[in-house]
Scaffold this motif. Structure first.
Motif, PDB file in Angstrom:
ATOM      1  N   SER A  13      10.035  -1.918   2.158  1.00 31.51           N
ATOM      2  CA  SER A  13       8.376  -2.171   2.501  1.00 31.51           C
ATOM      3  C   SER A  13       8.230  -2.019   4.194  1.00 31.51           C
ATOM      4  O   SER A  13       7.007  -1.412   4.289  1.00 31.51           O
ATOM      5  N   SER A  14       8.866  -2.679   4.904  1.00 31.58           N
ATOM      6  CA  SER A  14       8.534  -2.356   6.285  1.00 31.58           C
ATOM      7  C   SER A  14       8.679  -1.045   6.777  1.00 31.58           C
ATOM      8  O   SER A  14       7.775  -0.472   7.602  1.00 31.58           O
ATOM      9  N   ASN A  65      12.067   9.886  -0.063  1.00 31.38           N
ATOM     10  CA  ASN A  65      11.113   9.527   0.942  1.00 31.38           C
ATOM     11  C   ASN A  65      11.573  10.219   2.350  1.00 31.38           C
ATOM     12  O   ASN A  65      10.881  10.173   3.283  1.00 31.38           O
ATOM     13  N   LEU A  99       8.316   1.892   4.940  1.00 28.11           N
ATOM     14  CA  LEU A  99       7.375   2.574   4.222  1.00 28.11           C
ATOM     15  C   LEU A  99       6.108   2.285   4.933  1.00 28.11           C
ATOM     16  O   LEU A  99       5.031   3.322   4.932  1.00 28.11           O
ATOM     17  N   LYS A 100       5.736   1.428   5.295  1.00 29.64           N
ATOM     18  CA  LYS A 100       4.455   1.176   5.967  1.00 29.64           C
ATOM     19  C   LYS A 100       4.363   1.715   7.319  1.00 29.64           C
ATOM     20  O   LYS A 100       3.291   2.210   8.113  1.00 29.64           O
ATOM     21  N   GLN A 101       5.665   2.275   8.129  1.00 35.09           N
ATOM     22  CA  GLN A 101       5.631   2.765   9.262  1.00 35.09           C
ATOM     23  C   GLN A 101       5.436   4.232   9.122  1.00 35.09           C
ATOM     24  O   GLN A 101       5.348   4.947   9.911  1.00 35.09           O
ATOM     25  N   GLN A 102       5.335   4.857   7.994  1.00 36.25           N
ATOM     26  CA  GLN A 102       5.292   6.366   7.570  1.00 36.25           C
ATOM     27  C   GLN A 102       3.744   7.191   7.844  1.00 36.25           C
ATOM     28  O   GLN A 102       2.892   6.039   7.696  1.00 36.25           O
ATOM     29  N   THR A 111      13.501 -12.338   3.567  1.00 39.15           N
ATOM     30  CA  THR A 111      13.551 -10.974   4.147  1.00 39.15           C
ATOM     31  C   THR A 111      14.922 -10.425   4.304  1.00 39.15           C
ATOM     32  O   THR A 111      15.165  -9.329   4.280  1.00 39.15           O
TER      33      THR A 111
END
Length: 485
Positions: free
Chosen positions: A479-480, A161, A482-485, A442
């Motif tokens: 998770s955090s 990624n 990838l959400k910012q991508q 987390t």
């Protein structure tokens, strides 16, 4: 009166339940496999691994004992949630590569965990056989077998990624995090302060319990996933947190461990010949102390006392025997029943000639004319009321003090978190104990892009608990980001 014509046809589920019932009776009658071991008289002369591993035949027979429970509680006892029935049933079928694949889906270090994890307190403690008053399935032995005997694991299909993350520390938490993030497509770089990758797996655990070759093999499997390792680099010193961000890292996982030893603060504790178990094991395991081809010194005590009752204390007493000490004494302030060390390690230490002096506590060390320790004064103890951990607190027996000649003492009463990274990053939440404060779900710190796990959070943990932290942090960070991508 009923007859066969009046009975409804049996369902497929009924037939399967009947098959399992017969199978369960057969499986429960199989005795638990015994681990082959080196003879004690021989093993104290060398660093060869004591537990030799079970054979393929033993592994298949032991795997047959698994009931394949519909609700496998053993998995609930595993900090990294290994599919235990899944890998065991593959061993039963002779599909060792598939068993290893199941293990590696959740564990970055199965060959390590199969050797050093306290399965008797975790997965095996939840085995249904315990309720039947029978010995649990030897999950640890089977994990080791699958990891050791599988062919080279095929690299999973990874979709990069492009996101870079850094890890500070290459111990079990850091390696677990790195493996999980690599499988999720991240570009991972692990920074290690020392000259060897592996952290406590290399410097803290002796080769007679965990060979370095096993650790190196696990590290190679992580390199095959694309993980990059950088030695001799101290995050917080060589590279700052801001430096990592400037390089392009989007997240940092801190797994710097608990490298500061604790001492008891009693008279004479700074005499020559007294050191922490951390220093002693690092000198011997990582720096070759006592071997002809290495220059690192370590005092060759003839009569050695080790203070403590955990696994590190057991590693120290057993190392002292291999270093040539004629008399090795384990001094522990509680009874043997309260010792946190694994039962197997206690057994091995006794077989190797270690003396156990329980319900005693050192109160002073005495010096000879050269300033080296020559004796210790120990206070006899009795067990009083339980403390916060549930163990009965030791209390002194008035007037009961003995003096024992020793010329080397190794203190193994705990460790404290390494303060380097916590003190180097402004705004990072730190507890009174010096640990990094994180969200337990987390492992995220007060700084959104910094996560932490293992001893730097717990102050002291087992390998598998540290690995669980790493895996949990990886899932949350991934998770955090990838959400910012």
């Amino acid at each position: 009166m009923n007859n066969d014509n009046n009975i409804a046809p049996r369902s497929a589920q009924w037939r399967e339940d009947l098959r399992k019932a017969h199978s369960a009776k057969e499986r429960s009658g199989i005795p638990r496999v015994k681990m082959p071991e080196l003879d004690p008289a021989y093993r104290i002369t060398c660093n060869e691994e004591v537990n030799r591993g079970i054979s393929a035949e033993q592994a298949v027979i032991e795997a047959r004992r698994c009931m394949d429970c519909p609700d496998p509680q053993c998995m609930q006892g595993c900090p990294v949630s290994i599919n235990i029935p899944g890998f065991i049933k593959n061993i039963e079928r002779g599909e060792i590569d598939e068993a290893a694949r199941v293990l590696r889906a959740t564990s970055a270090l199965p060959a390590v965990c199969g050797r050093v994890c306290p399965q008797e307190k975790q997965c095996e403690s939840r085995c249904i056989y315990n309720k039947m008053k029978l010995q649990p399935v030897a999950i640890g032995y089977l994990e080791r077998f699958a990891a050791d005997h599988a062919s080279s694991a095929a690299t999973p299909d990874i979709k990069p990624n492009g996101i870079r993350v850094a890890v500070a520390g290459s111990g079990p938490a850091g390696l677990s995090f790195a493996g999980e993030m690599a499988r999720l497509g991240f570009k991972v770089t692990v920074y290690e302060a020392l000259h060897e990758i592996g952290g406590v797996l290399k410097y803290g655990i002796p080769e007679f319990r965990l060979p370095n070759a096993i650790v190196d093999r696990e590290i190679k499997s992580l390199e095959a996933l694309g993980v990059e390792f950088v030695k001799d680099c101290i995050v917080g010193k060589t590279l700052s947190f801001d430096d990592l961000a400037d390089i392009g890292f989007k997240g940092l996982f801190v797994a710097s461990g608990a490298g500061l030893p604790r001492f008891m603060g009693i008279p004479g504790e700074n005499l020559i010949g007294i050191m922490s178990s951390n220093e002693y094991l690092t000198r011997v395991n990582l720096m070759g102390a006592g071997r002809q081809e290495f220059d690192t010194p370590v005092l060759p005590g003839d009569s050695v006392a080790i203070i403590g009752g955990g696994n590190t204390a057991m590693d120290s007493v057993r190392t002292a025997r291999r270093m040539g000490a004629a008399r090795v004494i384990l001094v522990y302030r509680r009874s043997e029943e309260e010792m946190p060390a694994r039962v197997e390690e206690i057994k091995h230490a006794k077989e190797e000639g270690v003396e156990f002096l329980t319900l005693h506590n050192p109160i002073e060390y005495l010096a000879d004319s050269t300033g080296r320790v020559c004796a210790m004064r120990v206070q006899r103890m009795a067990l009083g009321e339980p403390d916060a951990s549930g163990r009965r607190s030791p209390v002194p027996v008035e007037g009961a003090i003995d003096e024992i000649p020793v010329n080397m003492v190794i203190v193994s009463v705990g460790v404290s978190p390494n303060p380097l990274i916590p003190s180097a990053i402004p705004g990072l939440g730190i507890s009174r104990r010096g640990t990094i404060e994180v969200d337990p779900d987390t492992m995220q710190s007060s700084i959104p892009t910094l996560y932490a796990g293992g001893d730097i959070v717990r102050g002291g943990a087992t390998v598998i608990l540290a690995m669980g932290d790493g895996r949990r942090a990886a899932r949350a960070m991934a998770s955090s980001l990838l959400k910012q991508q």
